[in-house]
Design a protein around this motif. Structure first.
Motif, PDB file in Angstrom:
ATOM      1  N   LEU A 194       0.840  -1.198   0.000  1.00 17.06           N
ATOM      2  CA  LEU A 194       0.000   0.000   0.000  1.00 17.06           C
ATOM      3  C   LEU A 194       0.879   1.254   0.000  1.00 17.06           C
ATOM      4  O   LEU A 194       0.665   2.168  -0.802  1.00 17.06           O
ATOM      5  N   GLU A 195       1.891   1.279   0.861  1.00 22.76           N
ATOM      6  CA  GLU A 195       2.815   2.418   0.913  1.00 22.76           C
ATOM      7  C   GLU A 195       3.540   2.601  -0.407  1.00 22.76           C
ATOM      8  O   GLU A 195       3.671   3.721  -0.910  1.00 22.76           O
ATOM      9  N   LEU A 196       4.037   1.502  -0.966  1.00 20.42           N
ATOM     10  CA  LEU A 196       4.759   1.570  -2.234  1.00 20.42           C
ATOM     11  C   LEU A 196       3.837   2.013  -3.376  1.00 20.42           C
ATOM     12  O   LEU A 196       4.239   2.824  -4.227  1.00 20.42           O
ATOM     13  N   ASN A 197       2.614   1.489  -3.390  1.00 22.00           N
ATOM     14  CA  ASN A 197       1.642   1.899  -4.406  1.00 22.00           C
ATOM     15  C   ASN A 197       1.398   3.406  -4.338  1.00 22.00           C
ATOM     16  O   ASN A 197       1.335   4.078  -5.372  1.00 22.00           O
ATOM     17  N   LEU A 198       1.224   3.929  -3.130  1.00 25.96           N
ATOM     18  CA  LEU A 198       0.968   5.360  -2.963  1.00 25.96           C
ATOM     19  C   LEU A 198       2.162   6.194  -3.416  1.00 25.96           C
ATOM     20  O   LEU A 198       1.994   7.217  -4.096  1.00 25.96           O
ATOM     21  N   ALA A 199       3.369   5.773  -3.055  1.00 22.76           N
ATOM     22  CA  ALA A 199       4.580   6.493  -3.465  1.00 22.76           C
ATOM     23  C   ALA A 199       4.733   6.461  -4.987  1.00 22.76           C
ATOM     24  O   ALA A 199       5.062   7.475  -5.615  1.00 22.76           O
ATOM     25  N   TYR A 200       4.472   5.299  -5.573  1.00 26.13           N
ATOM     26  CA  TYR A 200       4.558   5.144  -7.031  1.00 26.13           C
ATOM     27  C   TYR A 200       3.531   6.052  -7.704  1.00 26.13           C
ATOM     28  O   TYR A 200       3.845   6.773  -8.653  1.00 26.13           O
ATOM     29  N   GLN A 201       2.299   6.013  -7.205  1.00 27.70           N
ATOM     30  CA  GLN A 201       1.226   6.810  -7.803  1.00 27.70           C
ATOM     31  C   GLN A 201       1.532   8.305  -7.686  1.00 27.70           C
ATOM     32  O   GLN A 201       1.271   9.070  -8.612  1.00 27.70           O
ATOM     33  N   GLU A 202       2.110   8.710  -6.574  1.00 28.54           N
ATOM     34  CA  GLU A 202       2.473  10.116  -6.397  1.00 28.54           C
ATOM     35  C   GLU A 202       3.536  10.521  -7.414  1.00 28.54           C
ATOM     36  O   GLU A 202       3.476  11.602  -7.997  1.00 28.54           O
ATOM     37  N   LYS A 203       4.501   9.641  -7.659  1.00 33.93           N
ATOM     38  CA  LYS A 203       5.574   9.966  -8.601  1.00 33.93           C
ATOM     39  C   LYS A 203       5.098   9.950 -10.049  1.00 33.93           C
ATOM     40  O   LYS A 203       5.432  10.839 -10.831  1.00 33.93           O
TER      41      LYS A 203
ATOM     42  N   CYS B 151       1.971  -7.178 -14.930  1.00 37.04           N
ATOM     43  CA  CYS B 151       1.229  -8.400 -15.224  1.00 37.04           C
ATOM     44  C   CYS B 151       1.426  -9.303 -14.010  1.00 37.04           C
ATOM     45  O   CYS B 151       2.453  -9.950 -13.848  1.00 37.04           O
ATOM     46  N   ALA B 152       0.428  -9.296 -13.126  1.00 32.17           N
ATOM     47  CA  ALA B 152       0.541  -9.962 -11.824  1.00 32.17           C
ATOM     48  C   ALA B 152       0.287 -11.462 -11.889  1.00 32.17           C
ATOM     49  O   ALA B 152       0.606 -12.181 -10.945  1.00 32.17           O
ATOM     50  N   THR B 153      -0.260 -11.937 -12.995  1.00 34.01           N
ATOM     51  CA  THR B 153      -0.587 -13.358 -13.121  1.00 34.01           C
ATOM     52  C   THR B 153       0.662 -14.206 -12.874  1.00 34.01           C
ATOM     53  O   THR B 153       1.689 -14.020 -13.524  1.00 34.01           O
ATOM     54  N   GLY B 154       0.556 -15.111 -11.895  1.00 29.92           N
ATOM     55  CA  GLY B 154       1.660 -16.022 -11.600  1.00 29.92           C
ATOM     56  C   GLY B 154       2.746 -15.442 -10.709  1.00 29.92           C
ATOM     57  O   GLY B 154       3.708 -16.134 -10.392  1.00 29.92           O
ATOM     58  N   ARG B 155       2.618 -14.202 -10.305  1.00 27.98           N
ATOM     59  CA  ARG B 155       3.637 -13.580  -9.452  1.00 27.98           C
ATOM     60  C   ARG B 155       3.208 -13.624  -7.985  1.00 27.98           C
ATOM     61  O   ARG B 155       2.039 -13.489  -7.672  1.00 27.98           O
ATOM     62  N   THR B 156       4.203 -13.752  -7.117  1.00 32.28           N
ATOM     63  CA  THR B 156       3.939 -13.718  -5.677  1.00 32.28           C
ATOM     64  C   THR B 156       3.873 -12.258  -5.216  1.00 32.28           C
ATOM     65  O   THR B 156       4.334 -11.346  -5.926  1.00 32.28           O
ATOM     66  N   GLY B 157       3.337 -12.066  -4.030  1.00 32.06           N
ATOM     67  CA  GLY B 157       3.313 -10.731  -3.449  1.00 32.06           C
ATOM     68  C   GLY B 157       4.709 -10.140  -3.324  1.00 32.06           C
ATOM     69  O   GLY B 157       4.924  -8.959  -3.586  1.00 32.06           O
ATOM     70  N   GLU B 158       5.668 -10.972  -2.949  1.00 36.68           N
ATOM     71  CA  GLU B 158       7.050 -10.509  -2.802  1.00 36.68           C
ATOM     72  C   GLU B 158       7.629 -10.078  -4.147  1.00 36.68           C
ATOM     73  O   GLU B 158       8.350  -9.072  -4.224  1.00 36.68           O
ATOM     74  N   GLN B 159       7.325 -10.822  -5.208  1.00 35.77           N
ATOM     75  CA  GLN B 159       7.819 -10.454  -6.541  1.00 35.77           C
ATOM     76  C   GLN B 159       7.234  -9.114  -6.991  1.00 35.77           C
ATOM     77  O   GLN B 159       7.926  -8.292  -7.588  1.00 35.77           O
ATOM     78  N   MET B 160       5.962  -8.905  -6.686  1.00 34.16           N
ATOM     79  CA  MET B 160       5.336  -7.629  -7.058  1.00 34.16           C
ATOM     80  C   MET B 160       5.924  -6.479  -6.251  1.00 34.16           C
ATOM     81  O   MET B 160       6.182  -5.398  -6.781  1.00 34.16           O
ATOM     82  N   ARG B 161       6.151  -6.723  -4.956  1.00 36.18           N
ATOM     83  CA  ARG B 161       6.778  -5.695  -4.108  1.00 36.18           C
ATOM     84  C   ARG B 161       8.160  -5.345  -4.638  1.00 36.18           C
ATOM     85  O   ARG B 161       8.520  -4.177  -4.756  1.00 36.18           O
ATOM     86  N   ASP B 162       8.947  -6.363  -4.961  1.00 35.45           N
ATOM     87  CA  ASP B 162      10.299  -6.127  -5.453  1.00 35.45           C
ATOM     88  C   ASP B 162      10.274  -5.351  -6.771  1.00 35.45           C
ATOM     89  O   ASP B 162      11.114  -4.480  -7.005  1.00 35.45           O
ATOM     90  N   ALA B 163       9.288  -5.644  -7.614  1.00 33.67           N
ATOM     91  CA  ALA B 163       9.177  -4.953  -8.904  1.00 33.67           C
ATOM     92  C   ALA B 163       8.845  -3.476  -8.711  1.00 33.67           C
ATOM     93  O   ALA B 163       9.435  -2.610  -9.369  1.00 33.67           O
ATOM     94  N   VAL B 164       7.923  -3.162  -7.815  1.00 32.17           N
ATOM     95  CA  VAL B 164       7.588  -1.746  -7.601  1.00 32.17           C
ATOM     96  C   VAL B 164       8.782  -1.019  -6.985  1.00 32.17           C
ATOM     97  O   VAL B 164       9.078   0.122  -7.358  1.00 32.17           O
ATOM     98  N   LYS B 165       9.496  -1.668  -6.084  1.00 32.66           N
ATOM     99  CA  LYS B 165      10.693  -1.049  -5.493  1.00 32.66           C
ATOM    100  C   LYS B 165      11.731  -0.746  -6.573  1.00 32.66           C
ATOM    101  O   LYS B 165      12.367   0.308  -6.549  1.00 32.66           O
ATOM    102  N   GLU B 166      11.891  -1.675  -7.504  1.00 36.36           N
ATOM    103  CA  GLU B 166      12.869  -1.495  -8.584  1.00 36.36           C
ATOM    104  C   GLU B 166      12.419  -0.403  -9.557  1.00 36.36           C
ATOM    105  O   GLU B 166      13.213   0.442  -9.962  1.00 36.36           O
ATOM    106  N   ARG B 167      11.153  -0.413  -9.901  1.00 31.10           N
ATOM    107  CA  ARG B 167      10.667   0.489 -10.942  1.00 31.10           C
ATOM    108  C   ARG B 167      10.391   1.909 -10.480  1.00 31.10           C
ATOM    109  O   ARG B 167      10.350   2.830 -11.296  1.00 31.10           O
TER     110      ARG B 167
END
Length: 169
Positions: free
Chosen positions: A105-114, A122-138
């Motif tokens: 939620l925090e990362l989503n808000l920071a991303y959306q603000e930026k 494409c979240a299909t087949g990804r774990t929550g950790e993989q999605m978190r790591d992707a938003v942190k990277e991107r």
């Protein structure tokens, strides 16, 4: 010489009344320009033809069209209530810990603000950790670079959704 007919699900899509087909495509992608391109190219002989037109239409979307497409996607970790598609696609977050959900939620808000739009992957087949790591990277990307990554991710999502739309009964 015999002509081969398209698979049943694709034939059904080809035969849909335009307003019904447009509504089905809108469920796959919220971009009006994308749906218009796909409708204009009917009938499709093969699913590969449908994907080619989808990919080309996605590549040609303007910044405004891309924003319209992104607006149809809920934030990761918060699928639209009553929407089985977003719930299925985000299944990797369903069993995530409260800590991971709060972090997303925090990362989503920071991303959306930026970037001014939801984090899209494409979240299909990804774990929550993989999605978190992707938003942190991107989140460190330049806006132009991120827009092109989003375009690619949307293309992947659209293919998955189109496959569901035209699969056989």
């Amino acid at each position: 010489m015999t002509s081969t007919s398209p698979p049943p699900g694709l034939a059904r899509f080809n035969d849909l009344e335009e307003s019904v087909a447009r509504a089905a495509l809108h469920e796959a992608c919220a971009s009006t320009a994308w749906a218009t391109r796909l409708l204009a190219a009917r009938p499709y002989a093969t699913v590969a033809d449908l994907y080619t037109v989808s990919d080309t239409a996605m590549a040609d979307l303007t910044v405004t069209d891309l924003a319209e497409a992104m607006a149809g996607h809920p934030p990761i970790g918060r699928p639209k209530p009553g929407d089985p598609t977003s719930a299925r696609e985000q299944r990797g977050m369903a069993g995530a810990s409260a800590e991971l959900k709060a972090e997303m939620l925090e990362l989503n808000l920071a991303y959306q603000e930026k970037f001014g739009h939801v984090f899209l992957i494409c979240a299909t087949g990804r774990t929550g950790e993989q999605m978190r790591d992707a938003v942190k990277e991107r989140i460190g990307n330049a806006p132009e670079q991120e827009r092109e990554i989003v375009r690619v991710e949307l293309g992947k999502i659209n293919r998955i959704r189109l496959a569901r739309l035209v699969e056989e009964d």
